[in-house]
Design an enzyme around this catalytic site. Structure first.
Site, short mmCIF file in Angstrom:
data_model
loop_
_atom_site.label_atom_id
_atom_site.label_comp_id
_atom_site.label_asym_id
_atom_site.label_seq_id
_atom_site.Cartn_x
_atom_site.Cartn_y
_atom_site.Cartn_z
N SER A 177 -59.31 -19.90 -22.81
CA SER A 177 -58.51 -19.46 -23.95
C SER A 177 -58.40 -17.93 -23.96
O SER A 177 -57.83 -17.34 -23.05
CB SER A 177 -59.11 -20.01 -25.25
OG SER A 177 -58.23 -19.83 -26.33
N ASP A 250 -51.80 -29.20 -24.52
CA ASP A 250 -52.45 -28.15 -25.31
C ASP A 250 -51.65 -27.91 -26.59
O ASP A 250 -50.49 -27.52 -26.56
CB ASP A 250 -52.51 -26.85 -24.48
CG ASP A 250 -53.42 -25.81 -25.11
OD1 ASP A 250 -53.63 -25.85 -26.35
OD2 ASP A 250 -53.93 -24.95 -24.37
N HIS A 284 -56.43 -28.41 -25.86
CA HIS A 284 -56.95 -27.07 -25.58
C HIS A 284 -58.35 -27.13 -24.98
O HIS A 284 -58.71 -26.31 -24.15
CB HIS A 284 -56.96 -26.25 -26.86
CG HIS A 284 -57.20 -24.78 -26.63
ND1 HIS A 284 -56.42 -24.01 -25.79
CD2 HIS A 284 -58.15 -23.94 -27.12
CE1 HIS A 284 -56.87 -22.78 -25.77
NE2 HIS A 284 -57.92 -22.70 -26.57
#
Length: 325
Positions: A177, A250, A284
């Site tokens: 991330s 995601d 994610h």
């Protein structure tokens, strides 16, 4: 606290080698009664060597990192190929940024995204490496993001080298991330890494124009900051091998898969060494066993090829001044 009158209470106890367990205590005596007996779920990894490093970067900000070494490693074995993992955090004060994180006495817990697995493959691992981005007074942290990012990474590698455990010529950087965003920026602005692994990241900040992480300014208020912080804008500068991994589904608003798709195209278009892996149906964070095992295989293959056993550079006529016949 279980019973105030009987002075009974429960505590949790752990050590580097002992998994956390609960015990019953009596304040009036030293008697301890075990309530649970959870065994070490990672016993097959051996006795991990863990050390909390404390050091400073060039501007004096105090930093920390968790150093993990292979179970049977001895200093006489020499420096090791190294995997550094981090996640930048913004601060408005250097003292806050320098807070000590972690403890050398806690039991190491592994998650699907942990870099600690690689001690089993002969790597030194710098986990949770401090990457503070500080903006004191009227300055905003991200005004000097790149400078602080590179200074923090260099300080961690230098400390590992000072201890004699990090081979500075064989260091990889990874992140998930915002850590993936960090990874791409480090490869764009430094040449201190042999490879990078970026999972589920964002690389073009114009696609997050109303702020990101601790950045409260919009793109229209600080276009130069958004531009400088976007590794997409420096795709032509990235020569270090980089592995991009992204979940196909995601749903994190700042890291839609288009971020990795467009970054991959930009890198490939400039001849970079890059691989893009899409994990079907993953969001994610990754959940399916098949996805996690494949992710680990991709990462390990990348590290083995470009960090642990990098191919020797091919000699060219320009490099050795040998005339072409």
């Amino acid at each position: 606290m279980l019973d105030l009158n009987k002075h009974q209470f429960v505590t949790r106890r752990e050590s580097v080698q002992e998994a956390p367990n609960y015990v019953l205590r009596d304040a009036r005596s030293t008697k301890v009664t075990p309530l649970t007996k959870f065994s070490n779920p990672y016993a097959s990894l051996g006795n991990l060597q863990k050390q909390v490093l404390k050091y400073k970067r060039a501007d004096g900000v105090e930093l920390t990192a968790n150093l993990y070494l292979p179970p049977n490693y001895k200093k006489e074995d020499g420096p090791l190929p190294t995997l550094m993992e981090a996640y930048p955090v913004e601060f408005k004060d250097k003292k806050d940024a320098g807070q000590v994180k972690g403890s050398p006495y806690t039991f190491t817990r592994l998650s699907w995204g942990s870099p600690v697995f690689w001690v089993t493959q002969g790597y030194a691992v710098l986990q949770g490496t401090s990457i503070p981005i500080v903006g004191e007074g009227t300055k905003e942290p991200n005004d000097t993001y790149v400078e602080q990012l590179t200074a923090s990474a260099k300080a961690a590698i230098d400390e590992g080298a000072r201890l004699g455990v990090v081979d500075t010529k064989r260091v990889a950087v990874m992140g998930h991330s915002y850590g993936a965003f960090m990874t791409a920026n480090l490869l764009a602005h430094t040449n201190i890494f042999k490879a990078g692994i970026a999972r589920s990241g964002a690389y073009n900040r114009t696609l997050t124009p109303f702020g990101f992480q601790g950045e409260e300014r919009t793109y229209w208020e600080a276009p130069e900051v958004y531009g400088q912080m976007s590794p997409f804008n420096y795709a032509n500068k990235i020569k270090t091998p980089i592995l991009l991994i992204h979940g196909e589904a995601d749903n994190n608003s700042g890291t839609f898969p288009i971020q990795s798709e467009r970054f991959y195209n930009a890198l490939k278009g400039h001849g970079a060494t890059v691989r893009y892996v899409v994990l079907p149906a993953e969001s994610h964070g990754y959940a399916a066993r098949e996805s996690i095992m494949h992710m680990l295989w991709e990462m390990n293959s990348w590290l083995d090829k470009y960090v642990k056993n990098p191919a020797a550079p091919v000699a060219t006529p320009e490099a050795n001044n040998t005339p072409v016949k």
